[in-house]
Design an enzyme around this catalytic site. Structure first.
Site, PDB file in Angstrom:
ATOM      1  N   HIS C  58      -5.307  20.438  19.299  1.00 37.39           N
ATOM      2  CA  HIS C  58      -4.239  19.436  19.281  1.00 37.39           C
ATOM      3  C   HIS C  58      -4.631  18.170  20.035  1.00 37.39           C
ATOM      4  O   HIS C  58      -3.797  17.346  20.343  1.00 37.39           O
ATOM      5  CB  HIS C  58      -2.964  20.006  19.904  1.00 37.39           C
ATOM      6  CG  HIS C  58      -2.414  21.192  19.206  1.00 37.39           C
ATOM      7  ND1 HIS C  58      -1.932  21.126  17.921  1.00 37.39           N
ATOM      8  CD2 HIS C  58      -2.270  22.486  19.590  1.00 37.39           C
ATOM      9  CE1 HIS C  58      -1.495  22.321  17.558  1.00 37.39           C
ATOM     10  NE2 HIS C  58      -1.705  23.166  18.543  1.00 37.39           N
ATOM     11  N   HIS C 220       0.866  23.774  13.223  1.00 35.68           N
ATOM     12  CA  HIS C 220      -0.332  24.540  12.864  1.00 35.68           C
ATOM     13  C   HIS C 220      -0.351  24.717  11.359  1.00 35.68           C
ATOM     14  O   HIS C 220      -1.004  25.603  10.832  1.00 35.68           O
ATOM     15  CB  HIS C 220      -0.311  25.900  13.539  1.00 35.68           C
ATOM     16  CG  HIS C 220       0.017  25.822  14.992  1.00 35.68           C
ATOM     17  ND1 HIS C 220       1.298  25.886  15.450  1.00 35.68           N
ATOM     18  CD2 HIS C 220      -0.781  25.635  16.064  1.00 35.68           C
ATOM     19  CE1 HIS C 220       1.277  25.749  16.765  1.00 35.68           C
ATOM     20  NE2 HIS C 220       0.046  25.589  17.166  1.00 35.68           N
TER      21      HIS C 220
END
Ligand SMILES: Nc1ncnc2c1ncn2[C@@H]1O[C@H](COP(=O)(O)OP(=O)(O)O)[C@@H](O)[C@H]1O
Ligand SMILES: Nc1ncnc2c1ncn2[C@@H]1O[C@H](COP(=O)(O)OP(=O)(O)O)[C@@H](O)[C@H]1O
Ligand SMILES: [Mg+2]
Ligand SMILES: [Mg+2]
Ligand SMILES: [Mg+2]
Ligand SMILES: [Mg+2]
Lengths: 215, 335, 335, 215
Positions: C58, C220
């Site tokens: 991330h 995700h």
């Protein structure tokens, strides 16, 4: 003696603009082979913008060319903005005070355009650019005039020279611009700028012939 | 084309509106020319003006480097296409404060021509413009033809040095010399793993086969030196490193800046992994990292790939690199 | 898989090595646990410790938000997978200075469990740990089930507020209250236009058809609320905006923070274009932008897509947002 | 009375580790349908790491379980680290002082594992998780013991209960974890955690049967 009237003759320029518009996709495809595939888009954008500023204003050939040049210079950028902008700007400067435009006026104008371009862009004949269309086109045009041909006949020669010049870029290795990076891999493809230049010169030639007068 | 845009031919206009609003504390737009972005700090100090410009699609370059101690004004072009001479001219006029203007830009045909015309226009207004043309991309031409090489991410270091020098109150010649030294001591190379699409074109204009990479790719997807099998980060790092290190050449005991930039779609993770390998190689050659930058500093839309840039330092360059900076793309807090 | 990596199962290790070297002026790694990143500023001041943690992939989240007036220590997990309880515990112990520790993290099963276990371990050492669990992702569950909602980019604003509050010397309860208020006043939604690939898997584990987008996608690649035809930036902005604005709800005269983040492969250009549309919508509703952030603040590897986050402010939150910050992912210079 | 010797019996744990290793790709595939497709990778990573720490050390069954649990808790993270880590840790605590492990010892151990898990994870039966394998497995095991079946026979029942529980997750709607986001779309697929749990319980059952003694 053949000539065209400069005044109220923006239609020649509008025909050039139209030709570029029609061939824009083709030009991008050619550019795609050795460049970044945007030549048609670049050209059409500038030329279409100029069209809006020319249409309906009843301009002379030279004033219309001026607007086309200015638009390219001021609003387009890229390499086509300064390159064609400079050429058209020089053509305008060469013709602006001419009422009846003859073959030699056109020859001078094109020559001035070419010189200014070479000065600005730093490209030479053989580098695989639009210069390789302009140089033979001007040469055959000049010889035709010198040999005593009519303006119309000389314009046919201009078109023939442009066509040949353009075609010859196919076997050249690019020495400048994006395509230069390809080195040998650039051989075997037409140059995009040489192709658009050929379209412009040939359209101009036939448009001039279309309003030819003689006295 | 999977994009969040409106009219594909107006992406630059739409983007600029957002950019100007978000970063109004750092930059503003030219009053009369929406294609010129000006640093809010540009007029706080009597100094040489720093101008750059280039095609869009390289965000945060070019406009992201307008700011305090960096670039004062940026001319903005269409996607991958040089700004107009007019925009370069407006940028120049805007930041001239009587000490002249340094126009620091990258070596592309369009930019060369448009800057040349803008400089001539400025000369008519008695503004002195001098230029430095970045040519750090080692893969774009042979060493003998280095004046043909393109400018890529090394331009950021050129702006950093030129901007810092100008901030010290240096003369135009001093600023130009420092920026020229910066780029002369900088080398870059890129690898491409996936293409990008110019919005107005709608489809990628080159392709990279799965399992391969374009070694030496240009900033707009220009073909590289060769197509290689996609190797490990360690092997890729070695190839990139050797090309750069031998070109200047860099030597044992040199101190350097390392700048790694993602080209758009490459996760930061991979950039740090590549950096780690480059650091190992520098260590082995006893070359010291004075400062490292890793991130999406100079992109090519959503291209997948990375550029590596290394700059060799002397005391003057070090001082310039150290100086604090406050731009959208680079913030460096003073020590 | 077109990636510049070495062993796909060691990407986090390799990445951390590079990260720690590049940013040594801002962060360092835990002496005994390579999966804990600590802000260099963490011990300069007696204050409540701020801890977070989460899966990797991330970037710049989570480790990029360790820094002055933000997060003090970050536990680092595998790609898209929670860090160990052990790493959370080590992070907590490291930043405890007698005033307790606020663990501010996102609502994922693994993180919930690992933080719970770490807190129990810390309790045995007489360290008080309190938590705030970010649940800003409107699309991840209905409003009635808001405790099931996931944390996404809004976590950055939670850290910003919590970190700023702690920097004022506030007590643990005050820090927790401020961070909880921050997330309670924050809503996010994402759209996905292209998938990403977990390196160890080697192939995308979801797909998005050309010409469509996953509206409400998770961080995700979790499926969204629905699959829409890919629309214009203007229309996408409207859908995202309405979902968020009606959920809190936001009202005329509110002041807000707008945070737009690319998910990885989306060019900054598109993010500014989307921002421009959001600004128009806020203007029409007479909601004022106090501060705007646009960039790759919280990504999902090379996913193509954007998240929109809006936070409603009161005076306390404004003061926290205004505070200067120095982290890898966010630098804000004091006024 | 059937029993197994706790000492020098780490082989039971190694068989479980081996089973997970062999089924790892299958587990990821199942997770791919409703989750993020990494369950097999996650499990295999932790279990393989534990294997290195167990092999060659001549450990008891409970000490090997302890190492497996600790490894998952300390080095794995994700949700599998704490979930299976907690279960194995509780099993270890329940068995560590038992020399001869009988059916009721195993029942207590599994029950303690389940309770600790429910407390940690906040999931309930019917949420479509590994709990839906554990609960029926423990229930059928308990009934079998209560009805006076032998340890071996009761372990068969444990396996049957696990199998049934796992199979039933197919028709459940996920209420927790990543798959919950899919709502109705999660119906029709096995749950990955329920599947790995079934593999673990069945492998354990058959491994215990393989070293069963009686007195
Ligand atoms: N320095 C130069 N001098 C003259 N012509 C050039 C030069 N560089 C490029 N060209 C011409 O420009 C053409 C490409 O134009 P275009 O695709 O519109 O611009 P770009 O290369 O910036 O994408 C080439 O085919 C070539 O004819
Ligand atoms: N809160 C929870 N309690 C119990 N089991 C859970 C919980 N959340 C998820 N699970 C289990 O975890 C499994 C997925 O594991 P895995 O894929 O390894 O982790 P992740 O979901 O983090 O990728 C699910 O199939 C489910 O059985
Ligand atoms: Mg082109
Ligand atoms: Mg171009
Ligand atoms: Mg996972
Ligand atoms: Mg999973």
């Amino acid at each position: 003696m053949e000539y065209i009237v400069n005044a109220r003759n923006s239609d020649i320029v509008l025909q050039i603009i139209q030709a570029i518009h029609e061939k824009s996709q083709y030009l991008s495809e050619i550019d795609g082979a050795t460049g970044d595939g945007d030549h048609g888009v670049n050209m059409d954008k500038g030329f279409s913008l100029a069209k809006e500023r020319i249409v309906g204003n009843d301009l002379s050939f030279s004033d219309a060319i001026k607007i086309l040049g200015r638009t390219l210079l001021m609003d387009i950028g890229g390499s086509m903005g300064p390159i064609y902008g400079t050429i058209f700007n020089e053509i305008w400067k060469s013709l602006k005070d001419v009422e009846k435009i003859q073959d030699t006026n056109v020859l001078t104008a094109l020559n001035n355009g070419l010189m200014a371009l070479i000065d600005l862009a730093g490209a030479k004949p053989g580098d695989k650019t639009l210069i390789d269309t302009m140089v033979p086109a001007i040469q055959t045009f000049a010889s035709a005039i010198e040999s005593g041909n009519s303006f119309s006949k000389s314009l046919d020669e201009l078109s023939r020279g442009a066509e040949e010049g353009k075609a010859n870029t196919k076997n050249m290795m690019a020495k400048i611009g994006r395509a230069a990076r390809l080195q040998e891999r650039s051989i075997g493809f037409l140059d995009a700028g040489a192709t658009s230049c050929c379209i412009i010169l040939q359209t101009m030639a036939s448009a001039i012939k279309g309003c030819m007068q003689s006295e | 084309m999977q994009r969040i845009i409106n009219d594909p031919s107006l992406v630059v206009e739409d983007m600029l509106k957002g950019f100007v609003m978000v970063h109004k504390d750092i930059i503003h737009v030219h009053l009369k020319n929406p294609r010129v972005i000006i640093s809010n700090a540009a007029k706080n100090q009597k100094k040489v003006g720093i101008v750059t410009g280039g095609g869009s699609g390289h965000k945060p370059a070019f406009i992201g480097y307008a700011g305090k101690n960096m670039v004062d004004a940026v001319a903005v072009g269409e996607i991958f296409s040089s700004p107009t001479a007019n925009s370069f001219y407006d940028a120049i006029v805007e930041v001239e404060q009587g000490m002249g203007v340094a126009c620091l830009y990258g070596n592309y045909a369009g930019d060369n021509m448009n800057v040349k015309m803008a400089s001539m226009m400025a000369k008519d207004d008695n503004i002195t413009v001098k230029t430095v043309v970045a040519n750090d991309d080692v893969a774009s031409a042979k060493k003998e033809d280095s004046e043909k090489r393109r400018g890529v991410a090394g331009e950021i270091l050129m702006w950093k040095v030129g901007g810092a020098k100008a901030a010290t109150g240096a003369s135009l010649d001093e600023v130009i010399d420092a920026a020229q030294k910066a780029i002369d001591n900088t080398r870059s190379v890129g690898v491409g793993l996936g293409p990008c699409t110019i919005p107005a074109n709608g489809k990628p204009n080159f392709s990279i086969k799965e399992g391969t990479m374009e070694f030496g790719i240009g900033h707009h997807g220009e073909p590289g030196i060769r197509i290689d099998k996609l190797a490990s980060a360690k092997e890729i790092a070695k190839e990139m490193y050797n090309l750069i290190i031998n070109d200047l050449p860099f030597q044992s005991e040199d101190e350097v800046v390392v700048l790694i930039s993602g080209l758009g779609a490459t996760p930061l993770m991979e950039q740090y992994i590549l950096f780690n390998e480059i650091e190992n190689l520098l260590n082995a050659d006893n070359i010291k990292i004075f400062k490292a930058y890793v991130g999406n500093y100079f992109t090519s839309l959503e291209m997948n790939g990375i550029t590596l840039t290394i700059m060799k330092l002397d005391d003057e360059l070090k001082e310039c690199i150290r100086m604090e900076v406050e731009s959208v793309g680079l913030i460096q807090i003073g020590e």
